[in-house]
Scaffold this motif. Structure first.
Motif, short mmCIF file in Angstrom:
data_model
loop_
_atom_site.label_atom_id
_atom_site.label_comp_id
_atom_site.label_asym_id
_atom_site.label_seq_id
_atom_site.Cartn_x
_atom_site.Cartn_y
_atom_site.Cartn_z
N LEU A 97 -7.97 2.59 -1.43
CA LEU A 97 -8.86 2.32 -0.48
C LEU A 97 -8.48 3.07 0.89
O LEU A 97 -9.52 3.28 1.52
CB LEU A 97 -8.77 0.59 -0.05
CG LEU A 97 -9.60 0.01 0.94
CD1 LEU A 97 -11.23 0.25 0.58
CD2 LEU A 97 -9.33 -1.44 1.27
N TYR A 98 -7.24 3.21 1.01
CA TYR A 98 -6.86 3.98 2.39
C TYR A 98 -7.24 5.48 2.22
O TYR A 98 -8.02 5.84 3.08
CB TYR A 98 -5.42 4.13 2.32
CG TYR A 98 -4.66 5.00 3.39
CD1 TYR A 98 -4.52 4.53 4.64
CD2 TYR A 98 -4.61 6.23 3.09
CE1 TYR A 98 -4.21 5.27 5.55
CE2 TYR A 98 -4.10 7.11 4.12
CZ TYR A 98 -3.76 6.58 5.38
OH TYR A 98 -3.29 7.48 6.35
N ILE A 130 -11.26 5.32 2.83
CA ILE A 130 -11.44 5.23 4.41
C ILE A 130 -10.87 6.56 5.10
O ILE A 130 -11.78 7.02 6.06
CB ILE A 130 -10.67 4.00 4.78
CG1 ILE A 130 -11.18 2.79 4.25
CG2 ILE A 130 -10.67 3.98 6.46
CD1 ILE A 130 -10.59 1.61 4.80
N LEU A 171 -5.40 -6.31 5.59
CA LEU A 171 -5.04 -6.19 4.22
C LEU A 171 -3.68 -6.28 4.06
O LEU A 171 -3.20 -6.92 3.25
CB LEU A 171 -5.69 -5.13 3.71
CG LEU A 171 -5.87 -4.98 2.23
CD1 LEU A 171 -6.68 -6.02 1.49
CD2 LEU A 171 -6.30 -3.57 1.83
N VAL A 225 -4.83 -0.74 -2.91
CA VAL A 225 -4.59 -0.73 -1.50
C VAL A 225 -4.61 0.89 -0.95
O VAL A 225 -5.12 1.47 -0.11
CB VAL A 225 -3.62 -1.37 -0.74
CG1 VAL A 225 -3.38 -0.86 0.61
CG2 VAL A 225 -3.46 -2.90 -1.13
N TYR A 279 -8.09 -2.69 7.10
CA TYR A 279 -7.04 -2.21 6.39
C TYR A 279 -5.75 -2.81 6.89
O TYR A 279 -4.79 -3.46 6.09
CB TYR A 279 -7.02 -0.60 6.87
CG TYR A 279 -5.99 -0.04 5.84
CD1 TYR A 279 -5.79 0.13 4.50
CD2 TYR A 279 -4.87 0.58 6.70
CE1 TYR A 279 -4.81 0.59 3.78
CE2 TYR A 279 -3.54 0.92 5.78
CZ TYR A 279 -3.56 1.01 4.48
OH TYR A 279 -2.54 1.33 3.75
N ASP A 304 -10.05 -0.02 10.86
CA ASP A 304 -8.51 -0.34 10.86
C ASP A 304 -8.39 -1.96 10.99
O ASP A 304 -7.37 -2.41 10.33
CB ASP A 304 -7.97 0.42 12.10
CG ASP A 304 -7.54 1.53 12.19
OD1 ASP A 304 -8.33 2.58 11.18
OD2 ASP A 304 -6.69 2.02 12.92
#
Length: 275
Positions: free
Chosen positions: A60-61, A64, A233, A57, A230, A227
Motif C-alpha cells: 500500500l505504501y 501511495i 493504519l 501495508v 497510512y 497520510d
C-alpha cells in the motif's frame, strides 16, 4: 519545557521515550536520543530504505508513493520552478529524483543510509552521503519529504539548507503534524511520532518560528491527504487491533474531514521562500 507524552518505538525496539513540549516554539522533542541512533534505521521494516513489498501495508505504501511523487512534481511546477536545479534531502532509494529527472529537472540528492544509497545507485541515481559535501552548490528547489524531523542539530541543518537555496528559490518541507486529529486520537500509539527516529515533532507555529529565525517565511501550506490513512493504519496496528484496515480507513477519513475545518491535517507540506 515539560513532559507532553510518553511513547514507545513500536516499530522495532519497543523502547520507551519521552516527548518534551517546547512551549516557546510549540514543538515536541524526543528524549533521550540514543547514542546508537543509526541502528534504529537498520531493520528491514524501515520501508523508505528498502522498497519493501513484503506485506500488504508495504505494498500500500508503494502504491501511495507513486501517486505522491506525481503530486510533488506538480506542486513544484505550480510554484513556477519547472526544469530547475533540484536537491532532495533524505532521498531514500531515489524514486522521487528519478521521476523529477524525467520531467526535466537537474537533480541531486543526499541520503545518509548506505543501503538506501546502494538501491538508488542500482536505479542509476548517485546520492551524496552528507549535506555538507554540497556546500559550494546552490539550488532553485530544495525538498525534504518527511525528513526534517529526522535531522540532528536542527538549527545548523536549517542554516545549511538556507545557504544552499538561491535567493529566488523555494524550499518544500513535508512533516507530520502533532496537532492533527489522528495524533490526538491515537496518543502514544500515533505512528507519526515514530520515536526515536523522529527527533522533532512540528506544528504550523513551530515551522514558521524556526524558519523565521533563518530569514525564511512560509509561502503556502498544503495537506497530504493520504497520510491520515497510512498513519492511522500503522497506529491501529500498534494498538493491536486485529481489524486495523477497516478501522484505519474510517479514522483516516474522519481526520481529513476534521482538518477541512481546522486545517490541521495529519501531515502538511510547507512551501517556504527567503524574505
Amino acid at each position: 519545557m515539560k513532559l507532553y507524552l510518553k511513547t514507545k518505538d513500536y516499530s522495532f525496539s519497543n523502547e520507551e521515550f519521552d516527548l518534551i513540549w517546547d512551549e516557546s516554539k510549540d514543538m515536541l522533542i524526543t528524549e533521550p536520543v540514543p547514542d546508537n541512533l543509526a541502528s534504529f534505521y537498520q531493520g528491514d521494516n524501515y520501508i523508505s530504505h528498502t522498497d519493501s513489498k513484503k506485506s500488504i501495508v508495504d505494498s500500500l505504501y508503494q502504491v501511495i508513493k507513486v501517486k505522491n511523487i506525481k503530486n510533488k512534481i506538480q506542486l513544484i511546477d505550480n510554484q513556477g520552478h519547472k526544469s530547475k536545479k533540484l536537491l532532495d534531502i533524505g532521498a531514500g532509494t531515489g524514486d522521487f529524483l528519478i521521476f523529477a529527472n524525467q520531467q526535466g529537472f537537474k537533480v541531486s540528492g543526499v541520503e545518509p543510509n548506505e543501503k538506501a544509497r546502494g538501491r538508488a545507485q542500482q536505479k542509476g541515481i548517485k546520492l551524496t552521503e552528507d549535506l555538507d559535501e554540497l556546500s559550494d552548490s546552490n539550488f532553485d528547489v530544495i525538498t525534504l519529504w518527511h525528513v526534517l524531523e529526522h535531522l540532528p542539530d536542527l538549527n545548523h541543518q536549517i542554516r545549511t539548507i538556507s545557504n544552499l537555496l538561491n535567493d529566488s528559490g523555494i524550499l518544500i518541507i513535508a512533516v507530520p503534524n502533532f496537532r492533527s486529529w489522528d495524533a490526538k486520537h491515537f496518543g502514544k500509539y500515533w505512528a507519526g511520532f515514530d520515536v526515536p527516529r523522529h527527533l522533532w515533532h512540528f506544528s504550523k507555529s513551530s515551522i514558521r518560528l524556526l524558519f523565521k529565525e533563518h530569514g525564511m517565511k512560509v509561502k503556502t501550506i498544503k495537506p497530504m491527504w493520504f497520510d491520515a490513512f497510512y498513519v492511522s493504519l500503522l497506529s491501529e496496528k500498534y494498538k493491536g487491533n486485529r481489524f486495523y484496515f477497516l478501522s484505519a480507513f474510517f479514522k483516516g477519513l474522519w481526520s481529513n474531514i476534521q482538518a477541512i475545518f481546522t486545517k490541521e491535517y495529519s501531515s502538511l507540506i510547507y512551501v517556504l521562500e527567503k524574505g
